[in-house]
Design a protein around this motif. Sequence first.
Motif, PDB file in Angstrom:
ATOM      1  N   ASN A 201       0.822  -1.198   0.000  1.00 29.91           N
ATOM      2  CA  ASN A 201       0.000   0.000   0.000  1.00 29.91           C
ATOM      3  C   ASN A 201       0.866   1.261   0.000  1.00 29.91           C
ATOM      4  OD1 ASN A 201      -2.429  -1.437   0.131  1.00 29.91           O
ATOM      5  ND2 ASN A 201      -2.286  -1.637   2.364  1.00 29.91           N
ATOM      6  N   ASN A 202       1.971   1.208   0.740  1.00 33.87           N
ATOM      7  CA  ASN A 202       2.810   2.396   0.869  1.00 33.87           C
ATOM      8  C   ASN A 202       3.860   2.517  -0.217  1.00 33.87           C
ATOM      9  OD1 ASN A 202       1.451   3.159   3.172  1.00 33.87           O
ATOM     10  ND2 ASN A 202       2.834   2.041   4.535  1.00 33.87           N
ATOM     11  N   GLY A 203       4.204   1.421  -0.881  1.00 29.66           N
ATOM     12  CA  GLY A 203       5.239   1.454  -1.898  1.00 29.66           C
ATOM     13  C   GLY A 203       6.617   1.490  -1.254  1.00 29.66           C
ATOM     14  N   VAL A 204       7.590   1.965  -2.013  1.00 30.52           N
ATOM     15  CA  VAL A 204       8.970   2.012  -1.545  1.00 30.52           C
ATOM     16  C   VAL A 204       9.483   3.445  -1.630  1.00 30.52           C
ATOM     17  CG1 VAL A 204       9.915   1.520  -3.835  1.00 30.52           C
ATOM     18  CG2 VAL A 204      11.269   0.981  -1.816  1.00 30.52           C
ATOM     19  N   SER A 205      10.342   3.824  -0.667  1.00 31.43           N
ATOM     20  CA  SER A 205      10.923   5.161  -0.704  1.00 31.43           C
ATOM     21  C   SER A 205      11.933   5.264  -1.842  1.00 31.43           C
ATOM     22  CB  SER A 205      11.620   5.474   0.619  1.00 31.43           C
ATOM     23  OG  SER A 205      10.681   5.714   1.626  1.00 31.43           O
ATOM     24  N   ALA A 206      11.948   6.402  -2.511  1.00 30.10           N
ATOM     25  CA  ALA A 206      12.939   6.679  -3.547  1.00 30.10           C
ATOM     26  C   ALA A 206      13.487   8.070  -3.294  1.00 30.10           C
ATOM     27  CB  ALA A 206      12.320   6.577  -4.941  1.00 30.10           C
ATOM     28  N   GLN A 211      20.772  17.551  -1.772  1.00 31.97           N
ATOM     29  CA  GLN A 211      21.384  17.463  -0.447  1.00 31.97           C
ATOM     30  C   GLN A 211      20.707  18.451   0.490  1.00 31.97           C
ATOM     31  OE1 GLN A 211      23.528  15.161   0.495  1.00 31.97           O
ATOM     32  NE2 GLN A 211      23.539  14.293  -1.576  1.00 31.97           N
ATOM     33  N   PRO A 212      19.873  18.001   1.436  1.00 28.13           N
ATOM     34  CA  PRO A 212      19.501  16.610   1.656  1.00 28.13           C
ATOM     35  C   PRO A 212      18.561  16.117   0.556  1.00 28.13           C
ATOM     36  CG  PRO A 212      18.221  18.028   3.075  1.00 28.13           C
ATOM     37  CD  PRO A 212      19.210  18.917   2.398  1.00 28.13           C
ATOM     38  N   PRO A 213      18.490  14.795   0.353  1.00 28.71           N
ATOM     39  CA  PRO A 213      17.663  14.274  -0.734  1.00 28.71           C
ATOM     40  C   PRO A 213      16.182  14.470  -0.479  1.00 28.71           C
ATOM     41  CG  PRO A 213      18.514  12.483   0.616  1.00 28.71           C
ATOM     42  CD  PRO A 213      19.193  13.720   1.090  1.00 28.71           C
ATOM     43  N   ARG A 214      15.447  14.691  -1.558  1.00 27.53           N
ATOM     44  CA  ARG A 214      13.986  14.696  -1.492  1.00 27.53           C
ATOM     45  C   ARG A 214      13.511  13.255  -1.605  1.00 27.53           C
ATOM     46  NH1 ARG A 214      12.092  17.888  -6.291  1.00 27.53           N
ATOM     47  NH2 ARG A 214      10.149  18.244  -5.161  1.00 27.53           N
ATOM     48  N   ILE A 228      12.073   8.589 -12.806  1.00 27.30           N
ATOM     49  CA  ILE A 228      11.245   9.699 -12.359  1.00 27.30           C
ATOM     50  C   ILE A 228      12.216  10.788 -11.950  1.00 27.30           C
ATOM     51  CG2 ILE A 228       9.501  10.490 -10.720  1.00 27.30           C
ATOM     52  CD1 ILE A 228       8.645   7.567 -10.413  1.00 27.30           C
ATOM     53  N   GLU A 229      12.331  11.826 -12.758  1.00 24.78           N
ATOM     54  CA  GLU A 229      13.399  12.805 -12.586  1.00 24.78           C
ATOM     55  C   GLU A 229      13.004  13.918 -11.637  1.00 24.78           C
ATOM     56  OE1 GLU A 229      15.080  15.914 -15.645  1.00 24.78           O
ATOM     57  OE2 GLU A 229      15.994  13.961 -16.042  1.00 24.78           O
ATOM     58  N   CYS A 230      13.943  14.285 -10.751  1.00 22.26           N
ATOM     59  CA  CYS A 230      13.768  15.438  -9.878  1.00 22.26           C
ATOM     60  C   CYS A 230      14.036  16.710 -10.689  1.00 22.26           C
ATOM     61  CB  CYS A 230      14.728  15.347  -8.687  1.00 22.26           C
ATOM     62  SG  CYS A 230      14.758  16.846  -7.663  1.00 22.26           S
ATOM     63  N   LYS A 231      13.137  17.657 -10.657  1.00 23.29           N
ATOM     64  CA  LYS A 231      13.282  18.877 -11.444  1.00 23.29           C
ATOM     65  C   LYS A 231      14.230  19.880 -10.789  1.00 23.29           C
ATOM     66  CE  LYS A 231      10.504  17.633 -14.704  1.00 23.29           C
ATOM     67  NZ  LYS A 231      11.045  17.298 -16.035  1.00 23.29           N
ATOM     68  N   ILE A 232      14.695  19.589  -9.569  1.00 21.20           N
ATOM     69  CA  ILE A 232      15.630  20.494  -8.897  1.00 21.20           C
ATOM     70  C   ILE A 232      17.076  20.094  -9.187  1.00 21.20           C
ATOM     71  CG2 ILE A 232      16.447  21.339  -6.659  1.00 21.20           C
ATOM     72  CD1 ILE A 232      13.589  21.110  -5.648  1.00 21.20           C
ATOM     73  N   CYS A 233      17.420  18.811  -8.891  1.00 23.45           N
ATOM     74  CA  CYS A 233      18.809  18.378  -9.091  1.00 23.45           C
ATOM     75  C   CYS A 233      19.034  17.730 -10.453  1.00 23.45           C
ATOM     76  CB  CYS A 233      19.223  17.405  -7.988  1.00 23.45           C
ATOM     77  SG  CYS A 233      18.357  15.809  -8.023  1.00 23.45           S
ATOM     78  N   GLY A 234      17.933  17.348 -11.128  1.00 21.49           N
ATOM     79  CA  GLY A 234      18.056  16.757 -12.454  1.00 21.49           C
ATOM     80  C   GLY A 234      18.361  15.266 -12.461  1.00 21.49           C
ATOM     81  N   GLU A 235      18.505  14.650 -11.285  1.00 26.51           N
ATOM     82  CA  GLU A 235      18.784  13.223 -11.213  1.00 26.51           C
ATOM     83  C   GLU A 235      17.495  12.452 -10.928  1.00 26.51           C
ATOM     84  OE1 GLU A 235      21.913  12.109  -8.603  1.00 26.51           O
ATOM     85  OE2 GLU A 235      23.363  13.481  -9.485  1.00 26.51           O
TER      86      GLU A 235
END
Length: 243
Positions: A201-206, A211-214, A228-235
């Motif tokens: 139900n909760n899935g997995v953390s990614a 820094q610190p990671p979202r 699924i790309e982070c729009k802040i760090c680009g990774e």
Amino acid sequence: MTTTSATVPTDSVTAPLVAALEHVWAAIIRRHPDVPPVVVTLASGTIGVPAGSVTLGHFAGARWEHLEHGDLAELFVAGEGLARGARDVLGTLLHEAAHGIGHTRGIRNTSRQGRYHNTEYKKLAQEVGLTVAKLDPIGWSDTHVPDSTAADYALEIDQLTAVIRAHRRSEHTARIVAAGGGAGQDGDEQGGGDDVRTSSNNGVSALCGCQPPRRIRVAPSVLALGAIECKICGEPFAGPDDE
């Protein structure tokens, strides 16, 4: 005063395995002097990770304090990974040795608490003789032992083959066996890693590379579809790493 001698039982499973892993690590150091000495730990790689996943190995610097030698790094090897055979176990050790070289040289070769393997890691893995492929969303983490490297470590592969006579059953398989009456119920399971859950139900953390990671929570099957790309760090956000 009573004294005891440290003798190894002739039917010991643990002692030959750990001795062989230490021997292989020493062989890697002879070829690559920047690989640091380690304390070898052998335990579960499936506690606290989603079904179907396994943490095959892990390198961590300065986790042990030695009375004479000061800080020592830790090499973790999953008991489940022994089922893959000696050549793949060598691959796990070489994978972690590449991280060890990065630690010695001060090269940042991962992000998101070790999950995402960047291009610096790719170079280090190639340096120790591995082939490397990119595996979204965890970067250059897909490593394998080519024939040329297997030939270089033929003696070590033979030694591992001789002592691998057991492997650890996955926590997920163990629960199935227990439910079927084939084994007693395990005690309370403590989650490992960085807030990893096995709840569907909760899935997995990614985590992303900030820094610190979202952090986001997503079903493993969705995460496996693509980055699924982070729009802040680009990774890309990454979940548990196979290695």
